[in-house]
Write a protein that holds these residues in place. Sequence first.
Motif, short mmCIF file in Angstrom:
data_model
loop_
_atom_site.label_atom_id
_atom_site.label_comp_id
_atom_site.label_asym_id
_atom_site.label_seq_id
_atom_site.Cartn_x
_atom_site.Cartn_y
_atom_site.Cartn_z
N MET A 92 10.90 -3.69 -7.91
CA MET A 92 9.54 -3.29 -7.56
C MET A 92 9.25 -1.88 -8.05
SD MET A 92 9.25 -4.86 -3.69
CE MET A 92 7.75 -3.97 -3.37
N ASP A 93 10.22 -0.97 -7.87
CA ASP A 93 10.04 0.41 -8.35
C ASP A 93 9.91 0.45 -9.86
OD1 ASP A 93 10.16 1.35 -5.78
OD2 ASP A 93 12.30 1.86 -5.86
N THR A 94 10.66 -0.39 -10.55
CA THR A 94 10.58 -0.43 -12.02
C THR A 94 9.21 -0.91 -12.48
OG1 THR A 94 12.95 -0.89 -12.18
CG2 THR A 94 11.61 -1.37 -14.12
N ILE A 95 8.71 -1.98 -11.87
CA ILE A 95 7.40 -2.50 -12.22
C ILE A 95 6.32 -1.47 -11.91
CG2 ILE A 95 5.68 -4.28 -11.70
CD1 ILE A 95 8.00 -6.20 -11.20
N VAL A 110 5.27 9.90 -9.60
CA VAL A 110 5.92 8.62 -9.88
C VAL A 110 6.56 8.61 -11.26
CG1 VAL A 110 5.57 6.14 -10.14
CG2 VAL A 110 4.40 7.37 -8.31
N VAL A 111 5.80 8.96 -12.29
CA VAL A 111 6.30 8.87 -13.66
C VAL A 111 7.09 10.11 -14.06
CG1 VAL A 111 5.64 8.56 -16.08
CG2 VAL A 111 4.40 7.34 -14.29
N LEU A 115 3.74 0.17 -14.59
CA LEU A 115 2.30 0.09 -14.38
C LEU A 115 1.67 1.48 -14.38
CD1 LEU A 115 2.08 -2.67 -11.61
CD2 LEU A 115 1.25 -2.84 -13.96
N TYR A 116 2.29 2.41 -13.67
CA TYR A 116 1.75 3.76 -13.62
C TYR A 116 1.83 4.42 -14.98
CZ TYR A 116 1.03 4.17 -8.58
OH TYR A 116 0.55 4.03 -7.32
N GLU A 117 2.93 4.20 -15.70
CA GLU A 117 3.13 4.85 -16.99
C GLU A 117 2.10 4.39 -18.02
OE1 GLU A 117 6.95 5.97 -19.79
OE2 GLU A 117 6.82 3.96 -18.92
N ILE A 118 1.68 3.13 -17.94
CA ILE A 118 0.74 2.58 -18.92
C ILE A 118 -0.70 2.69 -18.44
CG2 ILE A 118 0.02 0.48 -20.13
CD1 ILE A 118 2.95 -0.41 -20.06
N CYS A 119 -0.94 2.28 -17.20
CA CYS A 119 -2.31 2.12 -16.72
C CYS A 119 -2.99 3.46 -16.40
CB CYS A 119 -2.34 1.22 -15.48
SG CYS A 119 -1.84 -0.47 -15.82
N ILE A 120 -2.27 4.38 -15.78
CA ILE A 120 -2.89 5.64 -15.39
C ILE A 120 -3.40 6.43 -16.59
CG2 ILE A 120 -2.48 7.91 -14.35
CD1 ILE A 120 -0.90 6.54 -12.18
N SER A 160 -4.76 -1.64 -6.61
CA SER A 160 -5.31 -0.29 -6.74
C SER A 160 -5.71 0.00 -8.18
CB SER A 160 -4.27 0.73 -6.26
OG SER A 160 -3.92 0.51 -4.92
N ILE A 161 -4.87 -0.41 -9.12
CA ILE A 161 -5.17 -0.17 -10.53
C ILE A 161 -6.38 -0.98 -10.98
CG2 ILE A 161 -4.30 -0.49 -12.89
CD1 ILE A 161 -1.52 0.21 -11.81
N VAL A 162 -6.46 -2.24 -10.51
CA VAL A 162 -7.61 -3.09 -10.86
C VAL A 162 -8.90 -2.48 -10.31
CG1 VAL A 162 -8.72 -5.32 -10.42
CG2 VAL A 162 -6.29 -5.22 -11.06
N VAL A 163 -8.84 -1.99 -9.07
CA VAL A 163 -10.02 -1.37 -8.46
C VAL A 163 -10.48 -0.17 -9.27
CG1 VAL A 163 -10.76 0.02 -6.48
CG2 VAL A 163 -9.65 -2.17 -6.10
#
Length: 264
Positions: free
Chosen positions: A6-9, A78-79, A13-18, A255-258
């Motif tokens: 879960m932490d890896t995913i 996070v990242v 997600l944070y590394e790409i999406c943010i 959260s990212i989708v929102v």
Amino acid sequence: MSVQEMDTIKYILYEICIPSICILCFFAAMLNILVFISRGYCKSRSASLELTYSLALSDTWTSIVIGVSLFWNSYKPVVLQMPHETYCFPLTLEAFRTGGLLTGIFHLVALAFTHYMTIKRPFDHHKVLPLRTIHIMIFFMWATPPLANEKCMGISFYENFFFRAAISLIIVILIITTTIFYIKMLQKITEVRNKTAAANPAPGASARGRRTVVTAVLIFGTFLIGWMPASIMYILTAEDMPLYKKQSVYITIMSIVVLSIIYN
């Protein structure tokens, strides 16, 4: 799914999406700045235009705050693995983000009322809403949210259910108020259209009224679709609510989708 997976995913997600959302924030801010700059080339001024330009400036501010908040509050710890030394600045960013949301909704209500008065009183609406009154309204719409968050509030207060419920209630009331204005506008346009159809004059006034409503509904609809999910997440992550401090990949994705919907 293990905690490590879960932490890896979450990290991926944070590394790409943010960064992607931050780029969208940047472009949204630039586009709104261009809209605001066009004010200097506009020879005629009206209540609706002044409110629209102020809304563009408000969206610029909100976009910047969201981008900085995402980097500082999410990407950095996070990242980059750089934890916060104090929660004052992160909470201040969150307060500014909430304030930006309220300022935007204040503008939408003011725009809806202005459009309604333009349709209801097409010949003397400028007397009811002179530019001086509009400028005073704009000042208070900008000043009220920051004054409500002038001090660094503790994290327990910011996550408090009653605080978030109060903010959400204000948002719901303002959205309902805006919807009522739109309904009244449609009723007034229907009434005028029926009268003009009976008298058989030129349809220009009715067409202008429809364009006004369509423009207003597009502005309101975009804001509603973009921010309502964010408002729901805001209340669901409050203290004693179902998503309070829940660590889940699905919540991270939500959260990212929102945030992505805001700039869709």
